[in-house]
Write a protein that holds these residues in place. Structure first.
Motif, PDB file in Angstrom:
ATOM      1  N   CYS A 146      79.349  45.864  72.344  1.00  0.00           N
ATOM      2  CA  CYS A 146      78.860  45.644  71.387  1.00  0.00           C
ATOM      3  C   CYS A 146      77.654  44.610  71.811  1.00  0.00           C
ATOM      4  CB  CYS A 146      79.780  43.781  70.494  1.00  0.00           C
ATOM      5  SG  CYS A 146      78.776  42.938  69.602  1.00  0.00           S
ATOM      6  N   GLU A 147      76.342  45.392  72.370  1.00  0.00           N
ATOM      7  CA  GLU A 147      75.360  44.314  72.758  1.00  0.00           C
ATOM      8  C   GLU A 147      74.704  43.123  72.268  1.00  0.00           C
ATOM      9  OE1 GLU A 147      72.220  47.256  71.605  1.00  0.00           O
ATOM     10  OE2 GLU A 147      72.418  49.110  72.920  1.00  0.00           O
ATOM     11  N   GLU A 148      74.660  42.867  71.041  1.00  0.00           N
ATOM     12  CA  GLU A 148      74.209  42.334  70.302  1.00  0.00           C
ATOM     13  C   GLU A 148      75.351  41.431  69.502  1.00  0.00           C
ATOM     14  OE1 GLU A 148      70.165  42.120  69.845  1.00  0.00           O
ATOM     15  OE2 GLU A 148      70.205  39.803  69.726  1.00  0.00           O
ATOM     16  N   LEU A 149      75.297  39.464  68.887  1.00  0.00           N
ATOM     17  CA  LEU A 149      76.120  39.851  68.589  1.00  0.00           C
ATOM     18  C   LEU A 149      75.480  38.183  67.307  1.00  0.00           C
ATOM     19  CD1 LEU A 149      78.906  39.222  66.120  1.00  0.00           C
ATOM     20  CD2 LEU A 149      79.389  37.604  68.617  1.00  0.00           C
ATOM     21  N   ILE A 150      74.881  37.913  66.638  1.00  0.00           N
ATOM     22  CA  ILE A 150      74.282  37.035  65.932  1.00  0.00           C
ATOM     23  C   ILE A 150      75.325  36.070  64.533  1.00  0.00           C
ATOM     24  CG2 ILE A 150      72.146  37.375  66.522  1.00  0.00           C
ATOM     25  CD1 ILE A 150      71.369  37.712  63.412  1.00  0.00           C
ATOM     26  N   ILE A 151      75.327  34.631  64.573  1.00  0.00           N
ATOM     27  CA  ILE A 151      76.188  33.886  63.894  1.00  0.00           C
ATOM     28  C   ILE A 151      75.027  32.835  62.440  1.00  0.00           C
ATOM     29  CG2 ILE A 151      77.998  32.379  63.126  1.00  0.00           C
ATOM     30  CD1 ILE A 151      79.188  33.192  65.849  1.00  0.00           C
ATOM     31  N   LEU A 152      75.212  33.379  61.393  1.00  0.00           N
ATOM     32  CA  LEU A 152      74.206  32.826  60.306  1.00  0.00           C
ATOM     33  C   LEU A 152      74.897  31.531  59.724  1.00  0.00           C
ATOM     34  CD1 LEU A 152      73.075  35.803  59.843  1.00  0.00           C
ATOM     35  CD2 LEU A 152      71.160  34.416  60.985  1.00  0.00           C
ATOM     36  N   ALA A 153      74.534  30.501  59.743  1.00  0.00           N
ATOM     37  CA  ALA A 153      75.007  29.211  58.485  1.00  0.00           C
ATOM     38  C   ALA A 153      73.722  29.892  57.709  1.00  0.00           C
ATOM     39  CB  ALA A 153      75.536  27.543  59.327  1.00  0.00           C
ATOM     40  N   GLU A 154      74.115  29.969  56.394  1.00  0.00           N
ATOM     41  CA  GLU A 154      73.321  30.541  55.726  1.00  0.00           C
ATOM     42  C   GLU A 154      72.295  29.256  55.537  1.00  0.00           C
ATOM     43  OE1 GLU A 154      75.002  33.045  52.368  1.00  0.00           O
ATOM     44  OE2 GLU A 154      74.259  34.680  54.000  1.00  0.00           O
ATOM     45  N   LEU A 155      72.955  28.192  54.859  1.00  0.00           N
ATOM     46  CA  LEU A 155      71.717  27.190  54.331  1.00  0.00           C
ATOM     47  C   LEU A 155      71.733  26.105  54.925  1.00  0.00           C
ATOM     48  CD1 LEU A 155      73.636  26.677  50.876  1.00  0.00           C
ATOM     49  CD2 LEU A 155      72.226  28.321  51.676  1.00  0.00           C
ATOM     50  N   ASN A 156      72.239  26.363  56.383  1.00  0.00           N
ATOM     51  CA  ASN A 156      71.664  25.268  57.152  1.00  0.00           C
ATOM     52  C   ASN A 156      70.672  25.173  57.247  1.00  0.00           C
ATOM     53  OD1 ASN A 156      73.931  23.503  57.642  1.00  0.00           O
ATOM     54  ND2 ASN A 156      74.134  24.451  59.820  1.00  0.00           N
ATOM     55  N   PRO A 157      69.664  23.478  57.938  1.00  0.00           N
ATOM     56  CA  PRO A 157      67.877  23.840  58.124  1.00  0.00           C
ATOM     57  C   PRO A 157      67.327  25.399  58.636  1.00  0.00           C
ATOM     58  CG  PRO A 157      69.008  21.947  58.043  1.00  0.00           C
ATOM     59  CD  PRO A 157      70.412  22.710  58.288  1.00  0.00           C
ATOM     60  N   LEU A 158      68.510  25.122  60.088  1.00  0.00           N
ATOM     61  CA  LEU A 158      67.853  27.015  60.813  1.00  0.00           C
ATOM     62  C   LEU A 158      69.566  27.869  60.897  1.00  0.00           C
ATOM     63  CD1 LEU A 158      66.598  25.222  64.145  1.00  0.00           C
ATOM     64  CD2 LEU A 158      65.242  25.935  62.183  1.00  0.00           C
ATOM     65  N   PRO A 159      69.298  28.649  59.966  1.00  0.00           N
ATOM     66  CA  PRO A 159      70.273  29.731  59.682  1.00  0.00           C
ATOM     67  C   PRO A 159      70.863  29.598  60.857  1.00  0.00           C
ATOM     68  CG  PRO A 159      68.657  29.377  58.123  1.00  0.00           C
ATOM     69  CD  PRO A 159      68.096  28.527  59.126  1.00  0.00           C
ATOM     70  N   LEU A 160      69.744  30.117  61.633  1.00  0.00           N
ATOM     71  CA  LEU A 160      71.036  31.227  63.201  1.00  0.00           C
ATOM     72  C   LEU A 160      71.424  29.988  63.589  1.00  0.00           C
ATOM     73  CD1 LEU A 160      70.700  33.480  64.645  1.00  0.00           C
ATOM     74  CD2 LEU A 160      68.660  32.776  65.763  1.00  0.00           C
ATOM     75  N   ALA A 161      72.369  30.182  64.182  1.00  0.00           N
ATOM     76  CA  ALA A 161      73.392  29.128  64.509  1.00  0.00           C
ATOM     77  C   ALA A 161      73.941  30.009  65.776  1.00  0.00           C
ATOM     78  CB  ALA A 161      74.835  29.490  64.073  1.00  0.00           C
ATOM     79  N   CYS A 162      73.464  30.851  66.099  1.00  0.00           N
ATOM     80  CA  CYS A 162      73.712  31.224  67.497  1.00  0.00           C
ATOM     81  C   CYS A 162      73.369  32.927  67.892  1.00  0.00           C
ATOM     82  CB  CYS A 162      74.293  30.836  68.158  1.00  0.00           C
ATOM     83  SG  CYS A 162      75.895  31.144  68.401  1.00  0.00           S
ATOM     84  N   ARG A 163      72.876  33.151  69.214  1.00  0.00           N
ATOM     85  CA  ARG A 163      73.126  34.691  69.122  1.00  0.00           C
ATOM     86  C   ARG A 163      73.776  35.206  71.295  1.00  0.00           C
ATOM     87  NH1 ARG A 163      68.930  38.301  67.757  1.00  0.00           N
ATOM     88  NH2 ARG A 163      67.477  36.726  66.980  1.00  0.00           N
ATOM     89  N   TYR A 164      74.914  35.734  70.534  1.00  0.00           N
ATOM     90  CA  TYR A 164      75.405  36.172  71.892  1.00  0.00           C
ATOM     91  C   TYR A 164      75.052  37.472  72.063  1.00  0.00           C
ATOM     92  CZ  TYR A 164      79.609  33.018  70.493  1.00  0.00           C
ATOM     93  OH  TYR A 164      79.902  31.775  70.344  1.00  0.00           O
TER      94      TYR A 164
END
Lengths: 164, 110
Positions: free
Chosen positions: A96-114
């Motif tokens: 797995c090269e990259e994984l992102i987690i999105l909290a759709e309605l948070n002020p900044l939806p991109l929670a984190c990136r691995y």
């Protein structure tokens, strides 16, 4: 007195009231929330979708192969446990090269990136999210063979969500 | 930030190829930059900006957290133990904090 002066005066009064109460919990409820944060939930998932589209780069995501463990109700929206993992075995030739987690309605939806490497041999992560309200959480994982896996789950945030 | 990270690993003496699970937590305010102080002035953002885990020099995982991550960030990940070495972990934040932790991993003979 000018209206621009009003908020300051109110804050001073509220501060004084708080001090009188022992300053442990000077305010409660919605008023405290309003004073304490400028964070606002996203009105819809548009920003999240934009980030997801950028990550996908035109590839259609597969709905299988990525598992997400998220409680259906979060009693503490300031720390919602989340686990995401790629279910198939990863080898030195497939990772797995990259994984992102999105909290759709948070002020900044991109929670984190691995990001992982061929040496990792697994793509299995867990974390704690803070959520401003009930929403869908979405994860996208790009494998080294170009496939993109997607998982999503909805979570009901407890009272009012976390003020960020 | 003076306290050392709390660290747990599933095995320090794994068989070759065994999947090792790591759980680690640090103390950090994760100030989002959205909050206001009593005077209505924004509190300066202070988020964790980066975490990375390496086995010797090989990168296993890097993490870029954002404002949606809880205070005292908890990180859990897994990796395949393909060689013996030192598992090194590093945290960086907006204010230049640098925190490190390490643990020896020794492959047990088959």
């Amino acid at each position: 007195m000018t209206s621009s002066f009003e908020p300051d005066r109110r804050r001073v009064l509220l501060g004084a009231a708080g001090a009188a109460l022992g300053a442990a919990l000077p305010l409660s409820g919605a008023r405290a929330q309003e004073l304490a944060t400028t964070a606002e939930a996203q009105p819809d998932a548009a920003e999240s979708d934009r980030i997801a589209a950028e990550f996908l780069g035109g590839v259609a995501p597969l709905a299988e192969g990525l598992a997400m463990e998220l409680p259906a109700t979060a009693d503490n929206p300031a720390a919602v446990p989340l686990r995401v993992h790629v279910t198939e075995a990863l080898t030195e030739d497939l990772w797995c090269e990259e994984l992102i987690i999105l909290a759709e309605l948070n002020p900044l939806p991109l929670a984190c990136r691995y990001r992982f490497s061929a040496a990792t041999g697994a793509a299995d992560v867990a974390l704690r999210l803070r959520l401003i309200r009930s929403m869908e959480v979405r994860a996208l994982a790009r494998l080294s063979d170009g496939r993109v896996l997607e998982a999503r789950a909805a979570v009901e945030a407890g009272v009012g969500g976390c003020g960020m | 930030m003076s306290r050392p990270p709390r660290l747990w690993i599933s095995s320090a003496t794994p068989a070759k190829g065994e999947i090792i699970r790591v759980r680690v937590q640090i103390q950090h305010v994760m100030e989002s930059g959205f909050r206001l102080d009593w005077n209505g002035a924004p509190l300066e953002r202070n988020l964790l900006t980066r975490f990375e885990a390496r086995l010797n020099e090989t990168l296993l995982m890097e993490w870029e957290p954002g404002a949606s991550i809880s205070q005292n960030p908890y990180v859990e990940f897994a990796f395949a133990a393909r060689e013996s070495g030192t598992l090194r972990m590093l945290w960086l934040d907006d204010r230049g904090m640098r925190l490190e932790a390490e643990r020896e991993i020794i492959l047990s003979p088959a």
